[in-house]
Write a protein that holds these residues in place. Structure first.
Motif, PDB file in Angstrom:
ATOM      1  N   ASP A  16       0.804  -1.222   0.000  1.00  0.00           N
ATOM      2  CA  ASP A  16       0.000   0.000   0.000  1.00  0.00           C
ATOM      3  C   ASP A  16       0.836   1.271   0.000  1.00  0.00           C
ATOM      4  N   ARG A  40      -4.102  -3.135  -2.221  1.00  0.00           N
ATOM      5  CA  ARG A  40      -4.959  -3.693  -1.173  1.00  0.00           C
ATOM      6  C   ARG A  40      -4.929  -5.216  -1.255  1.00  0.00           C
ATOM      7  N   PRO A  63      -4.175  -2.080   4.023  1.00  0.00           N
ATOM      8  CA  PRO A  63      -5.273  -1.310   4.601  1.00  0.00           C
ATOM      9  C   PRO A  63      -6.543  -2.101   4.871  1.00  0.00           C
ATOM     10  N   ASP A  64      -6.790  -3.171   4.118  1.00  0.00           N
ATOM     11  CA  ASP A  64      -8.056  -3.885   4.261  1.00  0.00           C
ATOM     12  C   ASP A  64      -7.945  -5.235   4.955  1.00  0.00           C
TER      13      ASP A  64
END
Length: 239
Positions: A16, A40, A63-64
């Motif tokens: 990311d 991601r 991030p996810d």
């Protein structure tokens, strides 16, 4: 293998950090690789399924989702080599990533030459593996068909357990195997906590192949994680 001259080797980078994506794309494309990018975890899993890359470079901090989840999801249907490239330097995180199916782990910041060397080792898995017969590295020769081991042309006498460990490392040459992975394969589920046994057998193996236990070249220790069997000569490996 002249794969690079025929079909460009494809690499999927899942990270990311825009700077890392840009840097890796620049480095890898300069070396002739075809590069795909994902920022991601979910995107990376989808790209792996659609692009079918030859190797995946993966950050653990996404991030996810956690990178280990990405590894688990990919390993449900693919054995593509996965090189973790992360700023996380904790042993438990390295062990977890490797136990979940990563093939190697490199910590940021990284050196370009070391990255390329790690990739070259993992990419050897692209070669046909149907007729694995003999492994060679720096004087060590393991005949997987006849279960014979030589060092500097001299045959070694190994116990069944010693040979079992060496055979496992040979079949995953260049890849870090965690203590847990080795113990489960060689001793079974009941032996998975017996790390001290593994250390004793590794010391015996090093002694038999003439390795300096303080500065081994072939049977390397990954502190707190496990062991790796090195391929020291580009012309060597499994034939």
């Amino acid at each position: 293998m002249n794969r690079e001259k025929q079909i460009p080797i494809s690499v999927l980078v899942i990270d990311d950090e825009p700077q890392i994506l840009k840097l890796l794309k620049l480095i890898l494309e300069a070396k002739g690789y075809r590069v795909f990018l994902a920022s991601r975890g979910e995107e990376g899993i989808l790209e792996t399924a659609q692009r079918r890359p030859d190797i995946v470079i993966l950050d653990l901090l996404l991030p996810d989702m956690n990178g280990t989840t990405v590894i688990q999801r990919i390993r449900e249907w693919s054995q593509v080599p996965i090189l973790v490239l992360s700023a996380i330097d904790q042993e438990k995180d390295k062990v977890q990533a490797l136990d979940y199916g990563a093939d190697d782990y490199l910590t940021k910041p990284f050196g370009e030459e070391e990255l390329m060397a790690r990739m070259r080792v993992l990419l050897r898995r692209l070669q046909p593996q149907d007729n694995l017969q003999v492994f060679r590295s720096d004087g060590l020769e393991v005949d997987l068909v006849n279960r014979r081991v030589f060092f500097q042309k001299k045959e070694l006498r190994l116990t069944a357990t010693e040979y079992g460990i060496l055979r496992l490392l040979v079949r995953h040459a260049g890849k870090v195997l965690t203590h847990r992975q080795i113990l489960q394969e060689v001793w079974g589920p009941r032996g998975m906590d017996q790390i001290h046994y593994l250390r004793v057998y590794m010391a015996r193996l090093r002694e038999k192949i003439g390795e300096n236990s303080l500065q081994p070249k072939i049977l390397l220790t990954e502190p707190g994680v496990g062991y790796r069997l090195m391929i020291l000569d580009p012309e060597d490996g499994i034939k």
